[in-house]
Design an enzyme around this catalytic site. Structure first.
Site, PDB file in Angstrom:
ATOM      1  N   ASP A  41       0.831  -1.208   0.000  1.00 36.93           N
ATOM      2  CA  ASP A  41       0.000   0.000   0.000  1.00 36.93           C
ATOM      3  C   ASP A  41       0.864   1.255   0.000  1.00 36.93           C
ATOM      4  O   ASP A  41       0.557   2.252  -0.640  1.00 36.93           O
ATOM      5  CB  ASP A  41      -0.884   0.037   1.254  1.00 36.93           C
ATOM      6  CG  ASP A  41      -2.029  -0.946   1.130  1.00 36.93           C
ATOM      7  OD1 ASP A  41      -2.053  -1.692   0.124  1.00 36.93           O
ATOM      8  OD2 ASP A  41      -2.881  -0.971   2.038  1.00 36.93           O
ATOM      9  N   LEU A  91     -34.648  -7.269  -2.809  1.00 37.51           N
ATOM     10  CA  LEU A  91     -34.662  -8.732  -2.882  1.00 37.51           C
ATOM     11  C   LEU A  91     -35.567  -9.322  -1.817  1.00 37.51           C
ATOM     12  O   LEU A  91     -35.679  -8.789  -0.718  1.00 37.51           O
ATOM     13  CB  LEU A  91     -33.246  -9.275  -2.643  1.00 37.51           C
ATOM     14  CG  LEU A  91     -32.217  -9.001  -3.722  1.00 37.51           C
ATOM     15  CD1 LEU A  91     -30.843  -9.475  -3.274  1.00 37.51           C
ATOM     16  CD2 LEU A  91     -32.607  -9.701  -5.009  1.00 37.51           C
ATOM     17  N   GLU A 122     -23.336 -15.150  -4.864  1.00 37.37           N
ATOM     18  CA  GLU A 122     -22.351 -14.100  -4.577  1.00 37.37           C
ATOM     19  C   GLU A 122     -22.671 -13.524  -3.203  1.00 37.37           C
ATOM     20  O   GLU A 122     -23.746 -13.774  -2.657  1.00 37.37           O
ATOM     21  CB  GLU A 122     -22.408 -13.007  -5.642  1.00 37.37           C
ATOM     22  CG  GLU A 122     -23.733 -12.290  -5.674  1.00 37.37           C
ATOM     23  CD  GLU A 122     -23.952 -11.472  -6.940  1.00 37.37           C
ATOM     24  OE1 GLU A 122     -23.334 -10.427  -7.034  1.00 37.37           O
ATOM     25  OE2 GLU A 122     -24.744 -11.903  -7.793  1.00 37.37           O
ATOM     26  N   LYS A 124     -23.810 -11.026  -0.295  1.00 40.69           N
ATOM     27  CA  LYS A 124     -24.697  -9.877  -0.125  1.00 40.69           C
ATOM     28  C   LYS A 124     -23.952  -8.916   0.793  1.00 40.69           C
ATOM     29  O   LYS A 124     -23.831  -9.162   1.990  1.00 40.69           O
ATOM     30  CB  LYS A 124     -26.023 -10.304   0.491  1.00 40.69           C
ATOM     31  CG  LYS A 124     -26.991  -9.152   0.586  1.00 40.69           C
ATOM     32  CD  LYS A 124     -28.382  -9.636   0.881  1.00 40.69           C
ATOM     33  CE  LYS A 124     -29.418  -8.540   0.742  1.00 40.69           C
ATOM     34  NZ  LYS A 124     -29.130  -7.306   1.433  1.00 40.69           N
ATOM     35  N   ARG A 145     -30.500   4.669  -4.592  1.00 37.70           N
ATOM     36  CA  ARG A 145     -31.689   3.930  -4.982  1.00 37.70           C
ATOM     37  C   ARG A 145     -32.954   4.772  -4.779  1.00 37.70           C
ATOM     38  O   ARG A 145     -33.879   4.711  -5.571  1.00 37.70           O
ATOM     39  CB  ARG A 145     -31.770   2.660  -4.138  1.00 37.70           C
ATOM     40  CG  ARG A 145     -33.009   1.856  -4.369  1.00 37.70           C
ATOM     41  CD  ARG A 145     -32.982   0.590  -3.519  1.00 37.70           C
ATOM     42  NE  ARG A 145     -34.159  -0.191  -3.784  1.00 37.70           N
ATOM     43  CZ  ARG A 145     -35.335   0.007  -3.213  1.00 37.70           C
ATOM     44  NH1 ARG A 145     -35.487   0.978  -2.348  1.00 37.70           N
ATOM     45  NH2 ARG A 145     -36.362  -0.752  -3.510  1.00 37.70           N
ATOM     46  N   LYS A 329     -30.337 -15.201   3.834  1.00 34.11           N
ATOM     47  CA  LYS A 329     -29.771 -14.481   4.980  1.00 34.11           C
ATOM     48  C   LYS A 329     -29.355 -15.476   6.042  1.00 34.11           C
ATOM     49  O   LYS A 329     -30.060 -16.476   6.272  1.00 34.11           O
ATOM     50  CB  LYS A 329     -30.826 -13.541   5.574  1.00 34.11           C
ATOM     51  CG  LYS A 329     -31.251 -12.413   4.655  1.00 34.11           C
ATOM     52  CD  LYS A 329     -30.329 -11.227   4.821  1.00 34.11           C
ATOM     53  CE  LYS A 329     -30.871  -9.979   4.202  1.00 34.11           C
ATOM     54  NZ  LYS A 329     -31.920  -9.333   4.917  1.00 34.11           N
ATOM     55  N   CYS A 447     -55.220   3.041  19.962  1.00 31.26           N
ATOM     56  CA  CYS A 447     -55.593   4.263  20.689  1.00 31.26           C
ATOM     57  C   CYS A 447     -56.608   5.000  19.809  1.00 31.26           C
ATOM     58  O   CYS A 447     -56.386   5.185  18.620  1.00 31.26           O
ATOM     59  CB  CYS A 447     -54.355   5.133  20.907  1.00 31.26           C
ATOM     60  SG  CYS A 447     -54.776   6.820  21.360  1.00 31.26           S
ATOM     61  N   CYS A 452     -53.778  11.970  19.587  1.00 35.01           N
ATOM     62  CA  CYS A 452     -52.783  11.373  20.482  1.00 35.01           C
ATOM     63  C   CYS A 452     -51.378  11.875  20.108  1.00 35.01           C
ATOM     64  O   CYS A 452     -50.952  11.730  18.960  1.00 35.01           O
ATOM     65  CB  CYS A 452     -52.832   9.856  20.381  1.00 35.01           C
ATOM     66  SG  CYS A 452     -51.484   9.069  21.270  1.00 35.01           S
TER      67      CYS A 452
HETATM   68  S1  IVH Z   1     -28.550  -7.774  -6.496  1.00 34.47           S
HETATM   69  C1  IVH Z   1     -32.806  -7.028  -7.326  1.00 34.47           C
HETATM   70  N1  IVH Z   1     -26.319  -8.414  -5.412  1.00 34.47           N
HETATM   71  O1  IVH Z   1     -29.069  -5.931  -1.304  1.00 34.47           O
HETATM   72  C2  IVH Z   1     -31.941  -6.214  -6.465  1.00 34.47           C
HETATM   73  N2  IVH Z   1     -27.748  -6.912  -4.249  1.00 34.47           N
HETATM   74  O2  IVH Z   1     -31.880  -6.526  -0.706  1.00 34.47           O
HETATM   75  C3  IVH Z   1     -30.611  -6.404  -7.010  1.00 34.47           C
HETATM   76  N3  IVH Z   1     -26.851  -6.104  -2.142  1.00 34.47           N
HETATM   77  O3  IVH Z   1     -30.526  -3.125  -2.870  1.00 34.47           O
HETATM   78  C4  IVH Z   1     -29.622  -6.491  -6.078  1.00 34.47           C
HETATM   79  N4  IVH Z   1     -24.951  -7.200  -2.231  1.00 34.47           N
HETATM   80  O4  IVH Z   1     -28.145  -2.919  -1.925  1.00 34.47           O
HETATM   81  C5  IVH Z   1     -27.443  -7.705  -5.285  1.00 34.47           C
HETATM   82  N5  IVH Z   1     -24.291  -9.034  -4.590  1.00 34.47           N
HETATM   83  C6  IVH Z   1     -25.397  -8.325  -4.459  1.00 34.47           C
HETATM   84  C7  IVH Z   1     -25.643  -7.504  -3.343  1.00 34.47           C
HETATM   85  C8  IVH Z   1     -26.851  -6.806  -3.277  1.00 34.47           C
HETATM   86  C9  IVH Z   1     -25.706  -6.358  -1.528  1.00 34.47           C
HETATM   87  C10 IVH Z   1     -27.911  -5.221  -1.617  1.00 34.47           C
HETATM   88  C11 IVH Z   1     -28.353  -4.125  -2.586  1.00 34.47           C
HETATM   89  C12 IVH Z   1     -29.814  -4.330  -2.785  1.00 34.47           C
HETATM   90  C13 IVH Z   1     -30.179  -5.118  -1.572  1.00 34.47           C
HETATM   91  C14 IVH Z   1     -31.387  -5.966  -1.858  1.00 34.47           C
END
Ligand code: IVH
Length: 686
Positions: A41, A91, A122, A124, A145, A329, A447, A452
């Protein structure tokens, strides 16, 4: 330091700059894309420093690839809104192997029999989804988004992220839209939080909030300091030179898209795998689960897609999420604790939600001291008492909840929990109501006080969130209410800098920030406006359906119950609630005051509907078709660009009649709806 001395001529400086650029580009590619940094680096940093120095002193050689382009520009007053050409979806989640199998079954039913499908897995990543546009190979616009349809232009902030190429590698399409995740490394968050702590600022809860907060800084310098990173995960649009229309990328599978992204110069995370079966998918997810805590970035699951892009487009999208992709998840993390008390939280609709309180307990990386009990039915079902030892869980974004009581741990002093008799905030009477669909119904207490204060506070918070006025958080709302500056959300738009700046703990700068933010967010789309009203059962998606259907607030406000009920995707309870909302004088007054105070509603752009032979026609099917199951007809209608609806009305365009048709056929004939037999239907969707 500038290593080229003053005696050197211009041509040599230019050459040195070019060499440095080439070398840096190569090192960035090796580091980000190949994951194979050839140098340390420190060496990279030293070369980059030299280049920056040379560029600053010799601005005539500052081309597009200049490092200076990454240097933060001037602060903005506000972010511009941008409309996404292709909606940014979200998703659906799956939390177990069974839920993954259900997903597979659901999609297999829609595909022709014996379709072979591969999956692609892949990571998340836990950050913020952004869209990047490239024109002629140059990065021209980056956006958040937002609500999926309209986001905010954060190009300047994104330019400070070195993993986002400003110039694509050749050959590149004339136009390209890439989607990916902007993330903050765990290490960076720890450093940032320790700085914050020293400065007495509130610490950031997780890397996702930190990344989102960084990209929402109006001053790109602040964003640059946050050291964000970016991983690309999808290409949604490309246009090749010479082509008139924008289309899909030149790839047949999701994995090929990833290869293409890498080739173009993007960083794509290397933890990915093509799988033939769900067992292989689960094996991959299991492997990642074991090592994910050592990753530099936060991950909360694995994104699993149907790999073939042809099958993806056949499966299409339902609501806000694609059918062909799912987020697996990791199971919720659990811990035990002792309930010390309960209270009832008053939501914006007036619903009272019981919440359990306990000593701070570490679950899934954060200390939690409260967990929802959902409703009284849940308390009865679990048999929870105050003093009980319980199991609590927290999964990713999901709010912590109590999942189990350990009755053997009881000491005999535990106390039963009674249903609320009055609102804990205003003391008004409460009403017991059955909510939810048959079979999933539950009891809730509401309520009944229209004024309120707790309801009102939540309503304002919901409104402000819908208008994306993030500078006003819940604490500030409470303060403004206490100070008598606002009574409801409409008053937000009449606030003046002088009202705020003299309040204790505010100042001129923060007052100005709030006013600027309010001003910048006065204009909203019709769907955002409808959503902001907080109508019972009307979430973001329903608000979009209503806005697209009626096109103006006036039309929606004057629509009859039947006119709302007839909209596809809108059920009876939702239609009733929307209809009733606009019959209440308080609500109408509120809307009038919003408009009077300067809220402007923008025209609702109708989502790009899939083009196809059925071009947004409403189709009802009755009876059995010979060649297709009900699910297959639904998919076929949607893929041909039509709207599948289950009830016949005067708005129905065609009724497809199979063998043994039901009463819908009679209704359709009476209403003069065109009928199609199976053959004619198949011909139409060809
Ligand atoms: S595909 C159809 N790939 O997860 C939505 N999303 O819950 C397409 N995310 O808004 C998303 N890693 O911010 C995709 N490898 C990945 C991802 C990913 C993180 C997030 C993304 C999306 C959210 C959906």
């Amino acid at each position: 330091m500038n290593k080229v001395s003053n005696g050197v001529n211009n041509q040599e400086i230019k050459k040195r700059i070019e060499k440095l650029r080439e070398q840096i580009k190569d090192l960035r590619y090796r580091y980000h894309v190949l994951d194979d940094p050839k140098v340390s680096d420190a060496v990279y940093d030293s070369l980059a420093r030299e280049l920056k120095d040379l560029e600053q002193k010799n601005p005539e050689f500052t081309g597009l690839n200049s490092l200076l382009h990454r240097v933060a520009g001037k602060p903005l007053d506000k972010f511009q809104k941008v409309k996404h050409n292709v909606r940014m979806l979200s998703l659906n989640d799956a939390f177990s192997k069974v839920e993954m199998e259900d997903w597979q079954k659901r999609i297999s039913k829609l595909l022709p029999q014996n379709t072979v499908m591969d999956f692609f897995c892949e990571l998340k990543l836990d950050g913020l989804a952004v869209s990047l546009i490239y024109e002629d190979g140059k990065f021209t616009r980056g956006a958040t988004r937002g609500d999926g349809l309209v986001g905010e232009d954060i190009t300047l902030n994104l330019k400070t992220i070195s993993a986002i190429p400003l110039q694509l590698n050749s050959p590149y399409p004339e136009y390209l839209e890439v989607r990916g995740e902007a993330v903050m490394a765990k290490k960076v968050l720890v450093e940032l939080n320790s700085k914050y702590q020293k400065a007495g600022k509130p610490i950031l809860a997780n890397t996702r909030n930190a990344a989102a907060g960084s990209l929402r800084q109006l001053d790109p310098k602040l964003a640059a300091e946050r050291n964000l990173d970016f991983f690309a995960f999808d290409i949604v649009q490309t246009r090749q030179p010479g082509n008139q229309t924008t289309g899909k990328p030149e790839a047949e599978t999701h994995s090929e898209k990833h290869q293409l992204l890498r080739r173009l110069g993007f960083k794509v995370d290397n933890h990915e795998q093509q799988c033939k079966t769900l067992d292989e998918v689960m094996e991959f997810a299991g492997k990642i689960e074991k090592i994910r805590k050592d990753f530099p970035f936060g991950t909360d699951g694995v994104v699993v897609s149907v790999n073939s892009l042809e099958l993806q487009s056949f499966l299409g999208v339902v609501g806000k999420a694609p059918r062909y992709m799912v987020a697996y998840k990791y199971p919720a993390e659990k811990a035990t604790t002792i309930i010390t008390g309960i209270f009832f939280n008053v939501g914006r609709t007036g619903v009272l939600t019981p919440v359990a309180v306990f000593e701070p307990t570490l679950v899934a990386g954060s200390n939690i001291s409260k967990a929802t009990l959902h409703n009284m039915d849940q308390i009865d079902r679990l048999g929870i008492r105050v003093g009980d030892t319980v199991v609590i869980q927290k999964a990713g974004d999901v709010i912590p909840e109590v999942v189990e009581v350990l009755p053997k741990m009881r000491m005999g002093k535990e106390k039963k929990i009674n249903a609320p008799k009055k609102c804990p905030v205003c003391g008004f009477a409460v009403e017991k109501r059955e909510i939810g669909e048959k079979g999933h119904a539950s009891t809730a207490y509401y309520c009944l006080n229209p004024k309120c204060p707790a309801k009102n506070l939540r309503m304002i918070a919901h409104f402000i969130n819908a208008f994306e006025i993030y500078e006003i958080g819940p604490k500030i709302i409470e303060r403004f209410k206490d100070e008598g500056l606002i009574n409801d959300a409409a008053d937000i738009f009449t606030l003046k800098k002088e009202d705020i700046q003299f309040l204790e703990r505010f100042g001129e700068k923060s007052a100005e920030n709030i006013i600027t933010s309010v001003d910048a967010h006065r204009k909203v789309t019709l769907s955002r406006f409808i959503y902001s009203l907080g109508i019972l059962h009307v979430g973001e998606e329903t608000a979009i359906d209503l806005a697209e259907h009626f096109g103006s607030l006036d039309k929606l406000m004057h629509a009859s119950f039947e006119e709302i009920d007839v909209i596809p995707n809108i059920g009876n309870a939702v239609a009733k609630s929307a209809y009733q909302y606009f019959r209440d004088k308080h609500n109408l007054d509120f809307i009038n005051r919003l408009i009077k105070n300067g809220v402007a509603i923008e025209k609702q752009e109708v989502r790009i509907k899939k083009q196809g032979p059925l071009g947004a026609k409403k189709i009802v099917v009755t009876g059995t078709l010979k060649t297709m199951s009900r699910e297959q007809v639904k998919a076929a209608v949607r893929n041909a660009g039509g709207d599948w609806t289950s009830t016949v009305s005067k708005n129905t365009d065609y009724i497809v009649v199979g063998s043994e048709p039901g009463s819908k056929y009679e209704t359709a004939k009476n209403l003069g709806v065109k009928t199609l037999d199976e053959k004619a239907f198949l011909k139409l969707i060809e």
